[in-house]
Design a protein around this motif. Sequence first.
Motif, PDB file in Angstrom:
ATOM      1  N   VAL A  11       0.753  -1.136  -0.171  1.00 62.19           N
ATOM      2  CA  VAL A  11      -0.103  -0.109  -0.119  1.00 62.19           C
ATOM      3  C   VAL A  11       0.722   1.213   0.028  1.00 62.19           C
ATOM      4  N   TRP A  12       2.035   1.344   0.663  1.00 63.27           N
ATOM      5  CA  TRP A  12       2.770   2.414   0.944  1.00 63.27           C
ATOM      6  C   TRP A  12       4.129   2.459   0.133  1.00 63.27           C
ATOM      7  N   SER A  13       4.617   3.615  -0.274  1.00 61.68           N
ATOM      8  CA  SER A  13       5.780   3.786  -0.926  1.00 61.68           C
ATOM      9  C   SER A  13       6.975   4.078  -0.061  1.00 61.68           C
ATOM     10  N   ASN A  14       6.568   4.571   1.176  1.00 61.75           N
ATOM     11  CA  ASN A  14       7.685   4.988   2.193  1.00 61.75           C
ATOM     12  C   ASN A  14       7.193   5.047   3.639  1.00 61.75           C
ATOM     13  N   GLU A  15       7.893   5.429   4.301  1.00 60.91           N
ATOM     14  CA  GLU A  15       7.630   5.487   5.795  1.00 60.91           C
ATOM     15  C   GLU A  15       6.674   6.562   6.194  1.00 60.91           C
ATOM     16  N   ASP A  16       6.882   7.815   5.604  1.00 61.73           N
ATOM     17  CA  ASP A  16       6.098   8.774   5.874  1.00 61.73           C
ATOM     18  C   ASP A  16       4.611   8.657   5.472  1.00 61.73           C
ATOM     19  N   GLU A  17       4.290   7.705   4.234  1.00 67.45           N
ATOM     20  CA  GLU A  17       2.927   7.554   3.850  1.00 67.45           C
ATOM     21  C   GLU A  17       2.342   6.596   5.126  1.00 67.45           C
ATOM     22  N   LYS A  33     -15.141   3.050  17.574  1.00 66.19           N
ATOM     23  CA  LYS A  33     -14.690   2.183  18.686  1.00 66.19           C
ATOM     24  C   LYS A  33     -15.947   1.462  19.045  1.00 66.19           C
ATOM     25  N   ASP A  34     -17.088   1.521  18.836  1.00 69.57           N
ATOM     26  CA  ASP A  34     -17.998   0.736  19.049  1.00 69.57           C
ATOM     27  C   ASP A  34     -17.795  -0.633  18.327  1.00 69.57           C
ATOM     28  N   ARG A  35     -17.372  -0.445  17.171  1.00 68.23           N
ATOM     29  CA  ARG A  35     -17.296  -1.547  16.225  1.00 68.23           C
ATOM     30  C   ARG A  35     -16.082  -2.127  16.110  1.00 68.23           C
ATOM     31  N   LEU A  36     -15.033  -1.457  16.382  1.00 69.22           N
ATOM     32  CA  LEU A  36     -13.453  -1.911  15.932  1.00 69.22           C
ATOM     33  C   LEU A  36     -12.385  -1.581  16.824  1.00 69.22           C
ATOM     34  N   ARG A  37     -11.412  -2.322  17.029  1.00 69.13           N
ATOM     35  CA  ARG A  37     -10.427  -1.996  17.875  1.00 69.13           C
ATOM     36  C   ARG A  37      -9.110  -2.452  17.287  1.00 69.13           C
ATOM     37  N   TRP A  38      -8.014  -1.715  17.201  1.00 72.86           N
ATOM     38  CA  TRP A  38      -6.800  -1.789  16.435  1.00 72.86           C
ATOM     39  C   TRP A  38      -5.913  -2.415  17.699  1.00 72.86           C
ATOM     40  N   ILE A  39      -5.273  -3.460  17.296  1.00 71.76           N
ATOM     41  CA  ILE A  39      -4.547  -4.399  18.258  1.00 71.76           C
ATOM     42  C   ILE A  39      -3.216  -4.151  18.121  1.00 71.76           C
ATOM     43  N   ARG A  40      -2.700  -4.455  16.877  1.00 74.29           N
ATOM     44  CA  ARG A  40      -1.288  -4.593  16.586  1.00 74.29           C
ATOM     45  C   ARG A  40      -1.212  -4.544  14.982  1.00 74.29           C
ATOM     46  N   SER A  41      -0.037  -4.221  14.572  1.00 74.84           N
ATOM     47  CA  SER A  41       0.348  -4.009  13.155  1.00 74.84           C
ATOM     48  C   SER A  41       1.763  -4.397  13.233  1.00 74.84           C
ATOM     49  N   TYR A  42       2.367  -5.099  12.074  1.00 76.43           N
ATOM     50  CA  TYR A  42       3.606  -5.105  11.551  1.00 76.43           C
ATOM     51  C   TYR A  42       3.765  -4.790  10.067  1.00 76.43           C
ATOM     52  N   ALA A  43       4.823  -3.780  10.010  1.00 76.87           N
ATOM     53  CA  ALA A  43       4.928  -3.290   8.400  1.00 76.87           C
ATOM     54  C   ALA A  43       5.969  -4.286   7.883  1.00 76.87           C
ATOM     55  N   VAL A  44       5.680  -4.717   6.728  1.00 82.12           N
ATOM     56  CA  VAL A  44       6.513  -5.604   6.094  1.00 82.12           C
ATOM     57  C   VAL A  44       6.980  -5.001   4.514  1.00 82.12           C
ATOM     58  N   THR A  45       8.261  -5.548   4.284  1.00 81.73           N
ATOM     59  CA  THR A  45       8.910  -5.153   3.028  1.00 81.73           C
ATOM     60  C   THR A  45       8.451  -6.145   1.862  1.00 81.73           C
ATOM     61  N   GLU A  46       7.652  -5.605   0.983  1.00 77.26           N
ATOM     62  CA  GLU A  46       7.206  -6.404  -0.372  1.00 77.26           C
ATOM     63  C   GLU A  46       8.534  -6.748  -1.214  1.00 77.26           C
ATOM     64  N   GLU A  47       8.238  -7.707  -2.179  1.00 79.53           N
ATOM     65  CA  GLU A  47       9.048  -8.110  -3.072  1.00 79.53           C
ATOM     66  C   GLU A  47       9.682  -6.948  -3.868  1.00 79.53           C
ATOM     67  N   ASP A  48       8.646  -6.084  -4.231  1.00 79.85           N
ATOM     68  CA  ASP A  48       8.785  -5.145  -4.943  1.00 79.85           C
ATOM     69  C   ASP A  48       9.694  -3.860  -4.316  1.00 79.85           C
ATOM     70  N   ARG A  50       8.037  -2.094  -1.921  1.00 79.50           N
ATOM     71  CA  ARG A  50       7.080  -1.382  -1.101  1.00 79.50           C
ATOM     72  C   ARG A  50       6.633  -1.736   0.332  1.00 79.50           C
ATOM     73  N   ILE A  51       5.689  -0.943   0.775  1.00 81.99           N
ATOM     74  CA  ILE A  51       5.654  -1.526   2.298  1.00 81.99           C
ATOM     75  C   ILE A  51       4.030  -2.105   2.280  1.00 81.99           C
ATOM     76  N   GLY A  52       4.044  -3.174   3.018  1.00 80.92           N
ATOM     77  CA  GLY A  52       2.749  -3.734   3.289  1.00 80.92           C
ATOM     78  C   GLY A  52       2.773  -4.009   4.838  1.00 80.92           C
ATOM     79  N   SER A  53       1.651  -4.635   5.290  1.00 84.06           N
ATOM     80  CA  SER A  53       1.362  -4.665   6.730  1.00 84.06           C
ATOM     81  C   SER A  53       0.483  -5.969   6.851  1.00 84.06           C
ATOM     82  N   VAL A  54       0.746  -6.436   8.285  1.00 80.95           N
ATOM     83  CA  VAL A  54      -0.066  -7.571   8.696  1.00 80.95           C
ATOM     84  C   VAL A  54      -0.499  -7.004  10.098  1.00 80.95           C
ATOM     85  N   CYS A  55      -2.118  -6.866  10.006  1.00 79.87           N
ATOM     86  CA  CYS A  55      -2.554  -6.083  11.140  1.00 79.87           C
ATOM     87  C   CYS A  55      -3.591  -6.900  11.963  1.00 79.87           C
ATOM     88  N   ILE A  56      -3.601  -6.881  13.164  1.00 84.11           N
ATOM     89  CA  ILE A  56      -4.595  -7.565  14.200  1.00 84.11           C
ATOM     90  C   ILE A  56      -5.701  -6.498  14.694  1.00 84.11           C
TER      91      ILE A  56
END
Length: 98
Positions: A11-17, A33-48, A50-56
């Motif tokens: 999704v992202w091309s750099n850390e600022d984005e 907040k009555d429907r959703l709560r962010w627990i944790r995310s890991y930013a990952v480097t894609e093969e190309d 770019r930056i992706g993520s795995v979110c809980i």
Amino acid sequence: MDLYIIRRHGVWSNEDELAATNEKSLQVGEQMKDRLRWIRSYAVTEEDGRIGSVCIYQASDREAIREHGQRIGAPSEDVRVARGTAVKRDDPEPVTVV
């Protein structure tokens, strides 16, 4: 609420984005907040390079996850319900906080 795993691919091309999306995610999460709560995310480097993520997230349903992704500009159709959690150790150091 169920626990969901969201995989966002390149999704992202750099850390600022990524940081801007994280800030937006906090704002939208507060509005939802009555429907959703962010627990944790890991930013990952894609093969190309770019930056992706795995979110809980905890959410009332998949629609809440999809709405949140659309509102923060980081949609994903790769959304799975977690079947369980097995935490064996804390995250190793260093893990960068974004």
